[in-house]
Scaffold this motif. Structure first.
Motif, short mmCIF file in Angstrom:
data_model
loop_
_atom_site.label_atom_id
_atom_site.label_comp_id
_atom_site.label_asym_id
_atom_site.label_seq_id
_atom_site.Cartn_x
_atom_site.Cartn_y
_atom_site.Cartn_z
N VAL A 74 0.85 -1.20 0.00
CA VAL A 74 0.00 0.00 0.00
C VAL A 74 0.88 1.25 0.00
N ALA A 75 1.99 1.22 0.74
CA ALA A 75 2.89 2.38 0.80
C ALA A 75 3.49 2.69 -0.57
N SER A 76 3.65 1.65 -1.40
CA SER A 76 4.25 1.86 -2.73
C SER A 76 3.37 2.70 -3.63
N LEU A 77 2.09 2.88 -3.26
CA LEU A 77 1.20 3.75 -4.03
C LEU A 77 1.60 5.21 -3.88
N GLU A 78 2.44 5.49 -2.87
CA GLU A 78 2.92 6.85 -2.58
C GLU A 78 1.75 7.82 -2.33
N ASP A 79 0.73 7.29 -1.65
CA ASP A 79 -0.42 8.10 -1.26
C ASP A 79 -0.44 8.14 0.26
N PRO A 80 -0.22 9.31 0.86
CA PRO A 80 -0.14 9.38 2.32
C PRO A 80 -1.45 9.01 3.03
N TYR A 81 -2.55 8.93 2.27
CA TYR A 81 -3.85 8.68 2.90
C TYR A 81 -4.29 7.22 2.78
N SER A 82 -3.55 6.43 2.02
CA SER A 82 -3.87 5.00 1.88
C SER A 82 -2.99 4.21 2.83
N VAL A 83 -3.62 3.36 3.65
CA VAL A 83 -2.89 2.66 4.72
C VAL A 83 -3.44 1.25 4.89
N TYR A 84 -2.54 0.30 5.13
CA TYR A 84 -2.96 -1.04 5.57
C TYR A 84 -2.79 -1.11 7.09
#
Length: 390
Positions: A74-84
């Protein structure tokens, strides 16, 4: 990689939706085991796991390795609002969102100079305050682990735990690093506080759009009506947002009929949230700042576009994307950005924020200590603007 993430999300949504969908997607899941030219085989992950288990020299926890892999995906999406979230983190996330949890009773924000989490506010009966933590302290560690690179949400989740469980907070105060230990207690957080000011002005501060916010908003407006308030100031400073459904419900009580906000996903599909004719007929002025974000920006944008009230303060944060929270089968959760939202007049807030009708900065606290008593210049301006419209 994008196809793999999209496929995984589809599986998860299917699990949440219905058993029939699970069956259909499970078949598709099996077809994907071998992967294709754009997606790694799921067996590749299993093979790596088996090699680690068979050959890796040191002790390890395979479950933690798996969680780390999901977080990295999920972090690889480089979106600070997306989290596992792991199951423990997801439980803490849900508790905090509900406004009832076991924690240490303090609110934090990002310190603009250091970039660290700074103690901004203590809730009533705060264990942290009783232990000696002070407003303005910078959080540097939790239970001995460095948290200087963690987000506010990650730090908040670390502070939540079981009732009575001990936690040690390391803070920087000036040039000193101090350690404070305390036990977690039940924290019941009212998302909104309200009172009457002088000259028949009602005041409410919305901490977040979630938990009991909607109920307290209706209660507050009833209180103002009973006390014959001539107008209301709604303080959204440092409000990080919350749930889209909650802010829409609150706006529906406040504003007349019309579009409150609309969202668009990556395929251009639009979803419109509207209000009905029933509304509160009372002059309103909002206060915002650079930490006013997400759902609170939806609120400010709608009030501006309806020309229902004016906004005082500084430009807001500029978070104009919506996340959905999806429970995972193993007990964890996935929060992922799915759409962008726009104000009723079609303004994009993401990266732009809401610019106030009256730009007013707060004086520096250090200046107030050297000169006269510090004044909340934003609140003073909001009162002035409100009086003009009463």
């Amino acid at each position: 990689m994008k196809k793999w993430v999209a496929f995984l999300l589809a599986v998860v949504v299917g699990i949440v939706s219905s058993l029939a969908t699970i069956f259909i997607l499970s078949s598709d899941f099996n077809d994907k085991l071998n992967g294709d030219e754009n997606s790694l085989s799921l067996r590749e992950f299993s093979n790596v796991e088996q090699i680690i288990d068979k050959y890796y020299l040191k002790d390890y926890d395979m479950q933690q390795v798996q969680y780390a892999g999901l977080k990295a995906m999920v972090a690889s999406l480089e979106d600070p609002y997306s989290v596992y979230y792991t199951p423990e983190e997801f439980d803490a996330f849900n508790q905090e969102a509900a406004g009832e949890y076991y924690g240490i009773g303090m609110q934090i924000r990002v310190d603009e100079q250091s970039g660290l989490a700074v103690i901004d506010y203590f809730f009533e009966g705060s264990p942290a305050k009783e232990a000696g933590v002070e407003l303005g302290d910078l959080i540097v560690s939790i239970d001995g682990a460095d948290v200087t690179k963690k987000t506010l949400q990650e730090i908040s989740l670390l502070c939540i735990g079981e009732k009575g469980a001990e936690i040690t907070i390391g803070v920087m105060r000036g040039t000193q690093v101090l350690q404070f230990s305390m036990e977690r207690r039940e924290i019941v957080l009212d998302m909104l506080i309200y009172k009457m000011l002088d000259d028949g002005i009602g005041y409410m501060r919305i901490a977040q759009f979630g938990g009991n916010c909607g109920m307290l908003f209706a209660q507050a407006m009833g209180f103002f009506k009973e006390n014959e308030a001539n107008g209301v100031i709604i303080d959204l400073r440092d409000n990080p947002g919350g749930f889209l459904t909650t802010v829409v419900d609150v706006l529906d009580m406040l504003l007349p009929e019309g579009t409150l906000v609309y969202t668009e996903d990556k395929d251009g599909n639009r979803e419109v949230k509207s209000s009905d004719e029933a509304h509160i007929d009372m002059p309103v002025t909002l206060i915002v700042n650079g930490n006013t974000a997400s759902a609170s920006e939806i609120f400010a944008g709608a009030v501006q576009d309806f020309e229902y009230g004016e906004v005082v303060g500084t430009t807001t944060y500029g978070k104009g994307v919506v996340q959905v929270v999806i429970p995972m089968p193993a007990g964890g959760g996935l929060k992922i950005t799915t759409s962008e939202y726009f104000t009723p007049n079609g303004r994009s807030i993401n990266g732009n924020g809401i610019y106030p009708d009256y730009y007013v900065e707060l004086p520096q606290i250090k200046d107030s200590q050297e000169n006269e008593e510090w004044h909340d210049t934003q609140l003073e301006k909001a009162i002035e603007v409100l009086k003009q419209g009463m």
